[in-house]
Design an enzyme around this catalytic site. Structure first.
Site, PDB file in Angstrom:
ATOM      1  N   ASP A  12      21.296 126.867 124.169  1.00 20.49           N
ATOM      2  CA  ASP A  12      21.737 126.073 125.325  1.00 20.49           C
ATOM      3  C   ASP A  12      20.646 125.049 125.623  1.00 20.49           C
ATOM      4  O   ASP A  12      19.464 125.392 125.602  1.00 20.49           O
ATOM      5  CB  ASP A  12      21.950 127.009 126.531  1.00 20.49           C
ATOM      6  CG  ASP A  12      22.773 126.364 127.641  1.00 20.49           C
ATOM      7  OD1 ASP A  12      22.653 125.142 127.844  1.00 20.49           O
ATOM      8  OD2 ASP A  12      23.518 127.101 128.303  1.00 20.49           O
ATOM      9  N   VAL A  38      22.939 121.531 120.736  1.00 15.38           N
ATOM     10  CA  VAL A  38      23.714 121.802 119.516  1.00 15.38           C
ATOM     11  C   VAL A  38      24.014 120.540 118.713  1.00 15.38           C
ATOM     12  O   VAL A  38      24.399 120.625 117.542  1.00 15.38           O
ATOM     13  CB  VAL A  38      25.043 122.548 119.809  1.00 15.38           C
ATOM     14  CG1 VAL A  38      24.775 123.949 120.310  1.00 15.38           C
ATOM     15  CG2 VAL A  38      25.936 121.763 120.742  1.00 15.38           C
ATOM     16  N   LEU A  53      30.735 127.191 122.482  1.00 16.92           N
ATOM     17  CA  LEU A  53      31.175 126.998 123.876  1.00 16.92           C
ATOM     18  C   LEU A  53      30.306 125.955 124.575  1.00 16.92           C
ATOM     19  O   LEU A  53      30.371 125.810 125.802  1.00 16.92           O
ATOM     20  CB  LEU A  53      31.049 128.326 124.637  1.00 16.92           C
ATOM     21  CG  LEU A  53      31.915 129.478 124.119  1.00 16.92           C
ATOM     22  CD1 LEU A  53      31.156 130.789 124.177  1.00 16.92           C
ATOM     23  CD2 LEU A  53      33.190 129.595 124.923  1.00 16.92           C
ATOM     24  N   SER A  55      29.187 122.897 126.151  1.00 13.25           N
ATOM     25  CA  SER A  55      29.594 121.591 126.690  1.00 13.25           C
ATOM     26  C   SER A  55      29.626 121.677 128.204  1.00 13.25           C
ATOM     27  O   SER A  55      30.053 122.693 128.756  1.00 13.25           O
ATOM     28  CB  SER A  55      31.002 121.219 126.204  1.00 13.25           C
ATOM     29  OG  SER A  55      31.463 120.054 126.862  1.00 13.25           O
ATOM     30  N   ARG A  91      27.280 127.448 105.914  1.00 10.96           N
ATOM     31  CA  ARG A  91      26.104 127.944 105.175  1.00 10.96           C
ATOM     32  C   ARG A  91      26.037 129.466 105.194  1.00 10.96           C
ATOM     33  O   ARG A  91      25.592 130.094 104.251  1.00 10.96           O
ATOM     34  CB  ARG A  91      24.813 127.378 105.793  1.00 10.96           C
ATOM     35  CG  ARG A  91      24.520 125.932 105.451  1.00 10.96           C
ATOM     36  CD  ARG A  91      23.072 125.568 105.776  1.00 10.96           C
ATOM     37  NE  ARG A  91      22.705 125.778 107.164  1.00 10.96           N
ATOM     38  CZ  ARG A  91      22.864 124.883 108.138  1.00 10.96           C
ATOM     39  NH1 ARG A  91      23.402 123.704 107.867  1.00 10.96           N
ATOM     40  NH2 ARG A  91      22.487 125.153 109.372  1.00 10.96           N
ATOM     41  N   ALA A  99      35.619 126.384 121.271  1.00 14.94           N
ATOM     42  CA  ALA A  99      36.173 126.479 122.621  1.00 14.94           C
ATOM     43  C   ALA A  99      36.719 125.112 123.012  1.00 14.94           C
ATOM     44  O   ALA A  99      35.981 124.241 123.458  1.00 14.94           O
ATOM     45  CB  ALA A  99      35.100 126.935 123.606  1.00 14.94           C
ATOM     46  N   TYR A 130      35.254 114.110 127.634  1.00 16.36           N
ATOM     47  CA  TYR A 130      35.503 115.545 127.467  1.00 16.36           C
ATOM     48  C   TYR A 130      36.792 115.775 126.672  1.00 16.36           C
ATOM     49  O   TYR A 130      36.778 116.384 125.603  1.00 16.36           O
ATOM     50  CB  TYR A 130      35.592 116.183 128.851  1.00 16.36           C
ATOM     51  CG  TYR A 130      35.731 117.678 128.879  1.00 16.36           C
ATOM     52  CD1 TYR A 130      34.693 118.508 128.468  1.00 16.36           C
ATOM     53  CD2 TYR A 130      36.894 118.278 129.346  1.00 16.36           C
ATOM     54  CE1 TYR A 130      34.813 119.889 128.525  1.00 16.36           C
ATOM     55  CE2 TYR A 130      37.019 119.662 129.410  1.00 16.36           C
ATOM     56  CZ  TYR A 130      35.973 120.469 128.995  1.00 16.36           C
ATOM     57  OH  TYR A 130      36.100 121.835 129.060  1.00 16.36           O
ATOM     58  N   LYS A 134      36.879 117.017 122.814  1.00 15.37           N
ATOM     59  CA  LYS A 134      37.430 118.339 122.509  1.00 15.37           C
ATOM     60  C   LYS A 134      38.541 118.197 121.462  1.00 15.37           C
ATOM     61  O   LYS A 134      38.661 119.020 120.552  1.00 15.37           O
ATOM     62  CB  LYS A 134      37.985 118.994 123.777  1.00 15.37           C
ATOM     63  CG  LYS A 134      36.914 119.481 124.742  1.00 15.37           C
ATOM     64  CD  LYS A 134      36.179 120.706 124.239  1.00 15.37           C
ATOM     65  CE  LYS A 134      35.261 121.311 125.292  1.00 15.37           C
ATOM     66  NZ  LYS A 134      34.408 122.396 124.771  1.00 15.37           N
TER      67      LYS A 134
END
Ligand code: UDP
Length: 297
Positions: A12, A38, A53, A55, A91, A99, A130, A134
């Site tokens: 995070d 991320v 998850l 965002s 990998r 999500a 957003y 997504k």
């Protein structure tokens, strides 16, 4: 997941998350926290499952934690971030869960929303950082499933609430509870006739876990949410009552692109996952109100 015996690495960048929300896990031998965006490459070995998850998810323009306050970071977490995490899953030969959101349906013209509905989204609106990222994250997950064989699946998450929600991020349940407990007016947007369907957090987590563990969900998308639909005004009245508050209800301007109706069709989740929400609205709200009462003012 730790209760199921898994080791968990939590990534995070804390743009909208809070370390306080994982305080009970820190120090657990099977839990590790890494402060990481991320959207940057990540090297991890021995990974069996990746849950993406990461965002901001609040549309509240007044909150510093919303995607409106961080549009570029939000767009990149769901596009570049999804790319990095799909590569990580590839990998490691790991399962991958993206999500996504009921916002992928935009202001829906079909009601309730089934997974087959393609949506009604404003691609340049204030929420598009957003919604559209997504939607792109869904497309990228499917591309990695189809051409790289990654075991990717997509969940469209409908409005979720519960303990460890954030009173400051402006979403409807924590906002109304915070206002009711503080004796402040409950701020209903518009005339409050817009609808939402609220899912308690433990039901959602159960659905996410089932989704990852069900091989038939690879390359597929499933709605997770509670189909019990109410107007926002009904939520305000109920929360005020459960808080024992005498706060007034006031009506403010409607947010831009605020969807007028939202309710998931969960037939697919029921059939594929044997999943159903189990926590009634009043129980879930009471637990959330209790948790909010225990927080420092
Ligand atoms: N809402 C409201 N007052 C608030 C916060 C939210 O009336 O203080 C309304 C908002 O306009 C929307 C609904 O509650 O119609 C759900 O808003 P939320 O921010 O929780 O999430 P959304 O479903 O819009 O992503």
């Amino acid at each position: 997941m730790i209760a199921e015996g898994a080791e968990v690495v939590c990534l995070d960048n804390l743009i909208s998350g809070e370390l306080a929300h994982i305080a009970h896990l820190r120090g657990h031998p099977k839990f590790q926290f890494v402060e990481h965006d991320v959207a940057s490459p990540i090297q991890l070995d021995g990974v069996d499952a990746v849950f993406h998850l990461a965002s901001p998810a609040s549309p509240n323009p007044d909150s510093q934690k919303s995607y409106i306050a961080h549009p570029v970071e939000t767009a990149l977490a769901n596009s570049q971030g999804t790319h990095e995490l799909l590569k990580l899953a590839e990998r490691n030969g790991a399962g991958f869960l993206f999500a996504s959101t009921s916002e992928a349906y935009g202001d829906p013209l079909e009601h309730p929303q089934r997974e087959t509905y393609w949506g009604n989204v404003n691609p340049i609106g204030i929420r598009s950082c957003y919604d559209e990222s997504k939607r792109f994250g869904e497309a990228l997950s499917m591309a990695f499933f189809r051409s790289h064989g990654v075991k990717a699946r997509i969940v469209r998450i409908f409005n979720t609430y519960g303990p460890r929600c954030d009173v400051l991020d402006g979403r409807v349940v924590p906002a109304f509870i915070g206002q009711a407990l503080a004796g402040l007016p409950l701020t209903v947007h518009g005339d409050g006739s817009q609808t939402r369907s609220l899912c308690y957090v433990s039901d959602l987590v159960d659905g996410l876990w089932r989704m990852m563990n069900e091989p038939r969900t690879c390359g597929d998308v499933v709605n997770l949410g509670n189909p019990e639909e109410h107007t926002v005004l009904e939520f305000a009245e109920l929360i005020r009552k459960l808080c024992g508050s005498e706060s007034r209800i006031v009506f403010e301007g409607l947010r831009a692109d605020d969807p007028t109706r939202r309710r998931p069709d969960i037939a697919k989740a029921q059939a594929l996952l044997g999943w159903n929400p189990t926590v009634p609205l009043i129980d879930g709200l009471e637990r959330t109100i209790q948790w909010c009462r225990e927080q420092p003012a």
